[in-house]
Design a protein around this motif. Sequence first.
Motif, PDB file in Angstrom:
ATOM      1  N   LEU A  54      31.851  34.250  47.153  1.00 48.90           N
ATOM      2  CA  LEU A  54      32.878  33.556  46.388  1.00 48.90           C
ATOM      3  C   LEU A  54      32.851  34.138  44.980  1.00 48.90           C
ATOM      4  CD1 LEU A  54      34.948  31.232  46.171  1.00 48.90           C
ATOM      5  CD2 LEU A  54      33.039  29.748  45.505  1.00 48.90           C
ATOM      6  N   PHE A  55      34.013  34.620  44.537  1.00 43.21           N
ATOM      7  CA  PHE A  55      34.115  35.242  43.218  1.00 43.21           C
ATOM      8  C   PHE A  55      35.003  34.409  42.310  1.00 43.21           C
ATOM      9  CE2 PHE A  55      32.706  38.835  45.634  1.00 43.21           C
ATOM     10  CZ  PHE A  55      32.059  39.652  44.730  1.00 43.21           C
ATOM     11  N   THR A  56      34.752  34.532  41.045  1.00 48.60           N
ATOM     12  CA  THR A  56      35.653  34.004  40.036  1.00 48.60           C
ATOM     13  C   THR A  56      36.235  35.206  39.303  1.00 48.60           C
ATOM     14  OG1 THR A  56      35.865  32.507  38.146  1.00 48.60           O
ATOM     15  CG2 THR A  56      33.843  33.767  38.273  1.00 48.60           C
ATOM     16  N   SER A  57      37.471  35.082  38.868  1.00 49.63           N
ATOM     17  CA  SER A  57      38.081  36.180  38.121  1.00 49.63           C
ATOM     18  C   SER A  57      38.439  35.693  36.727  1.00 49.63           C
ATOM     19  CB  SER A  57      39.320  36.716  38.838  1.00 49.63           C
ATOM     20  OG  SER A  57      40.269  35.710  39.029  1.00 49.63           O
ATOM     21  N   ASP A  58      38.046  36.466  35.756  1.00 56.83           N
ATOM     22  CA  ASP A  58      38.359  36.186  34.363  1.00 56.83           C
ATOM     23  C   ASP A  58      39.411  37.212  33.957  1.00 56.83           C
ATOM     24  OD1 ASP A  58      38.362  35.357  31.733  1.00 56.83           O
ATOM     25  OD2 ASP A  58      36.479  36.370  31.228  1.00 56.83           O
ATOM     26  N   LEU A  59      40.661  36.763  33.821  1.00 56.02           N
ATOM     27  CA  LEU A  59      41.757  37.676  33.510  1.00 56.02           C
ATOM     28  C   LEU A  59      41.770  37.963  32.014  1.00 56.02           C
ATOM     29  CD1 LEU A  59      44.485  36.114  35.813  1.00 56.02           C
ATOM     30  CD2 LEU A  59      42.882  37.952  36.310  1.00 56.02           C
ATOM     31  N   ARG A  60      41.507  39.218  31.688  1.00 60.45           N
ATOM     32  CA  ARG A  60      41.443  39.649  30.287  1.00 60.45           C
ATOM     33  C   ARG A  60      42.543  40.658  30.011  1.00 60.45           C
ATOM     34  NH1 ARG A  60      34.915  40.398  29.437  1.00 60.45           N
ATOM     35  NH2 ARG A  60      34.372  38.324  30.179  1.00 60.45           N
ATOM     36  N   PHE A  61      42.773  40.907  28.740  1.00 62.76           N
ATOM     37  CA  PHE A  61      43.815  41.854  28.333  1.00 62.76           C
ATOM     38  C   PHE A  61      43.592  43.237  28.943  1.00 62.76           C
ATOM     39  CE2 PHE A  61      45.440  45.089  25.402  1.00 62.76           C
ATOM     40  CZ  PHE A  61      46.796  44.762  25.447  1.00 62.76           C
ATOM     41  N   ASP A  62      42.342  43.670  28.989  1.00 58.75           N
ATOM     42  CA  ASP A  62      42.033  45.013  29.502  1.00 58.75           C
ATOM     43  C   ASP A  62      41.762  45.020  31.006  1.00 58.75           C
ATOM     44  OD1 ASP A  62      39.725  43.547  29.097  1.00 58.75           O
ATOM     45  OD2 ASP A  62      38.512  45.279  28.568  1.00 58.75           O
ATOM     46  N   GLY A  63      42.033  43.925  31.679  1.00 61.75           N
ATOM     47  CA  GLY A  63      41.870  43.867  33.128  1.00 61.75           C
ATOM     48  C   GLY A  63      40.940  42.746  33.539  1.00 61.75           C
ATOM     49  N   PRO A  64      41.001  42.356  34.801  1.00 57.61           N
ATOM     50  CA  PRO A  64      40.176  41.249  35.272  1.00 57.61           C
ATOM     51  C   PRO A  64      38.706  41.635  35.391  1.00 57.61           C
ATOM     52  CG  PRO A  64      41.398  42.203  37.090  1.00 57.61           C
ATOM     53  CD  PRO A  64      41.870  42.881  35.848  1.00 57.61           C
ATOM     54  N   VAL A  65      37.849  40.636  35.190  1.00 59.30           N
ATOM     55  CA  VAL A  65      36.415  40.803  35.400  1.00 59.30           C
ATOM     56  C   VAL A  65      36.033  39.830  36.497  1.00 59.30           C
ATOM     57  CG1 VAL A  65      34.127  40.528  34.370  1.00 59.30           C
ATOM     58  CG2 VAL A  65      36.001  41.473  33.009  1.00 59.30           C
ATOM     59  N   TYR A  66      35.460  40.371  37.574  1.00 59.37           N
ATOM     60  CA  TYR A  66      35.087  39.564  38.730  1.00 59.37           C
ATOM     61  C   TYR A  66      33.590  39.316  38.716  1.00 59.37           C
ATOM     62  CZ  TYR A  66      39.698  41.019  40.218  1.00 59.37           C
ATOM     63  OH  TYR A  66      41.040  41.241  40.271  1.00 59.37           O
ATOM     64  N   SER A  67      33.205  38.067  38.948  1.00 58.42           N
ATOM     65  CA  SER A  67      31.788  37.700  38.981  1.00 58.42           C
ATOM     66  C   SER A  67      31.509  36.921  40.253  1.00 58.42           C
ATOM     67  CB  SER A  67      31.427  36.836  37.774  1.00 58.42           C
ATOM     68  OG  SER A  67      31.737  37.508  36.572  1.00 58.42           O
ATOM     69  N   GLU A  68      30.496  37.344  40.981  1.00 58.28           N
ATOM     70  CA  GLU A  68      30.110  36.628  42.184  1.00 58.28           C
ATOM     71  C   GLU A  68      29.407  35.346  41.770  1.00 58.28           C
ATOM     72  OE1 GLU A  68      28.169  37.959  46.329  1.00 58.28           O
ATOM     73  OE2 GLU A  68      26.826  38.164  44.605  1.00 58.28           O
ATOM     74  N   ILE A  69      29.859  34.215  42.312  1.00 55.92           N
ATOM     75  CA  ILE A  69      29.232  32.950  41.948  1.00 55.92           C
ATOM     76  C   ILE A  69      28.427  32.350  43.095  1.00 55.92           C
ATOM     77  CG2 ILE A  69      30.819  32.411  40.081  1.00 55.92           C
ATOM     78  CD1 ILE A  69      32.348  30.610  41.951  1.00 55.92           C
ATOM     79  N   HIS A  70      28.679  32.817  44.321  1.00 55.03           N
ATOM     80  CA  HIS A  70      27.889  32.332  45.458  1.00 55.03           C
ATOM     81  C   HIS A  70      28.028  33.296  46.620  1.00 55.03           C
ATOM     82  CE1 HIS A  70      25.558  29.296  47.537  1.00 55.03           C
ATOM     83  NE2 HIS A  70      26.374  29.417  48.572  1.00 55.03           N
ATOM     84  N   ARG A  71      26.951  33.471  47.369  1.00 50.55           N
ATOM     85  CA  ARG A  71      26.949  34.347  48.542  1.00 50.55           C
ATOM     86  C   ARG A  71      26.255  33.632  49.688  1.00 50.55           C
ATOM     87  NH1 ARG A  71      26.391  40.236  49.902  1.00 50.55           N
ATOM     88  NH2 ARG A  71      27.312  40.543  47.876  1.00 50.55           N
TER      89      ARG A  71
END
Length: 75
Positions: A54-71
Amino acid sequence: IHRFLYEKISTLGIELDKREFKPHVTLARVKKNRRATFKHMDFKEKMTANAISLFTSDLRFDGPVYSEIHRVKLS
């Protein structure tokens, strides 16, 4: 999975999305101004998954940053 998560999250007092749930898997993302075609790809091949993340996406000006929050490993 959706129903389980919906029920658990709703008990936390978090406002949930009212739209109908449409399960999907994101295989790739393409920036708005780029043309992409997947016509040449054969999606009939089988693949095996050994985990679901399960990922969360942080939408930023220079592009999204994806972080895994659970596996969860699959057996």
